[in-house]
Enzyme design. Structure first.
Site, PDB file in Angstrom:
ATOM      1  N   HIS A 149       0.852  -1.191   0.000  1.00  0.00           N
ATOM      2  CA  HIS A 149       0.000   0.000   0.000  1.00  0.00           C
ATOM      3  C   HIS A 149       0.884   1.236   0.000  1.00  0.00           C
ATOM      4  O   HIS A 149       0.635   2.184  -0.720  1.00  0.00           O
ATOM      5  CB  HIS A 149      -0.933   0.006   1.196  1.00  0.00           C
ATOM      6  CG  HIS A 149      -1.880   1.155   1.195  1.00  0.00           C
ATOM      7  ND1 HIS A 149      -2.934   1.236   2.042  1.00  0.00           N
ATOM      8  CD2 HIS A 149      -1.938   2.281   0.444  1.00  0.00           C
ATOM      9  CE1 HIS A 149      -3.606   2.365   1.814  1.00  0.00           C
ATOM     10  NE2 HIS A 149      -3.012   3.020   0.856  1.00  0.00           N
ATOM     11  N   GLU A 168       1.145   8.216  -3.810  1.00  0.00           N
ATOM     12  CA  GLU A 168       2.140   7.719  -2.851  1.00  0.00           C
ATOM     13  C   GLU A 168       3.435   8.522  -2.938  1.00  0.00           C
ATOM     14  O   GLU A 168       4.046   8.835  -1.919  1.00  0.00           O
ATOM     15  CB  GLU A 168       2.406   6.227  -3.069  1.00  0.00           C
ATOM     16  CG  GLU A 168       1.244   5.338  -2.666  1.00  0.00           C
ATOM     17  CD  GLU A 168       0.847   5.481  -1.200  1.00  0.00           C
ATOM     18  OE1 GLU A 168       1.736   5.400  -0.323  1.00  0.00           O
ATOM     19  OE2 GLU A 168      -0.350   5.684  -0.913  1.00  0.00           O
ATOM     20  N   HIS A 222       4.144  10.766   0.275  1.00  0.00           N
ATOM     21  CA  HIS A 222       5.119  10.075   1.119  1.00  0.00           C
ATOM     22  C   HIS A 222       6.531  10.078   0.535  1.00  0.00           C
ATOM     23  O   HIS A 222       7.486  10.441   1.227  1.00  0.00           O
ATOM     24  CB  HIS A 222       4.660   8.638   1.367  1.00  0.00           C
ATOM     25  CG  HIS A 222       3.274   8.552   1.911  1.00  0.00           C
ATOM     26  ND1 HIS A 222       2.934   8.998   3.170  1.00  0.00           N
ATOM     27  CD2 HIS A 222       2.118   8.100   1.349  1.00  0.00           C
ATOM     28  CE1 HIS A 222       1.642   8.816   3.373  1.00  0.00           C
ATOM     29  NE2 HIS A 222       1.114   8.272   2.275  1.00  0.00           N
TER      30      HIS A 222
END
Length: 156
Positions: free
Chosen positions: A62, A109, A113
């Site tokens: 994930h 993502e 992040h």
């Protein structure tokens, strides 16, 4: 208003410098949160949290999330930067949301992040794939220090 000492905030309320009780409550909540963070920092703030998910009957990535920040800015996601690992990305890091393409998921993502890691796009995604291959044991939460050494995750 965040960060005001409580005494100063109280004086501003008394002198009518804060427009409403609601505004004062927000300031108190923000100040309380700041005091809590300063006095009780998250003990694993210099760690990575790798989250795995069940997707189409298999455990997949994930995300690999640095715990010290998110949405740090930097270059926009560019799928051509990960072309050398695209096949493995499609297998091990697919989007599990029906309306989201893999590219949209990877872009999210990266921007939320990966941009905080100090790594290039290729290094960020390659590192996550390597860690996934090495440490995927069915757990959904795997933690690493900043040097990507396996550590125990904080208990919730």
């Amino acid at each position: 208003m965040a960060g005001w000492p409580f005494r100063e905030l109280f004086n501003r309320v008394l002198k009518g410098r804060v427009a409403s009780v609601a505004q004062a409550e927000v300031a108190v909540d923000a100040a309380s949160a700041q005091v809590a963070v300063e006095n009780f920092p998250y003990p694993h703030s210099n760690t990575y949290d790798m989250r795995l998910q069940q997707c189409n009957g298999q455990m997949t990535i994930h995300g690999l999330w640095p715990q010290w920040a998110d949405s740090c800015g930097g270059p926009a996601f560019d799928e051509s930067q990960i072309s050398s690992i695209l096949s493995q990305m499609q297998t091990d890091w697919p989007s599990c949301v029906g309306s989201s393409s893999n590219e949209q998921f990877w872009s999210h993502e990266w921007e939320k992040h990966g941009s905080c890691t100090g790594l290039s796009q290729l290094d960020y995604f390659s590192t996550a794939l390597k860690l996934y291959t090495e440490y995927n044991n069915g757990q959904t939460d795997i933690c690493f220090d900043k040097s990507f050494n396996l550590i125990n995750c904080p208990s919730s």
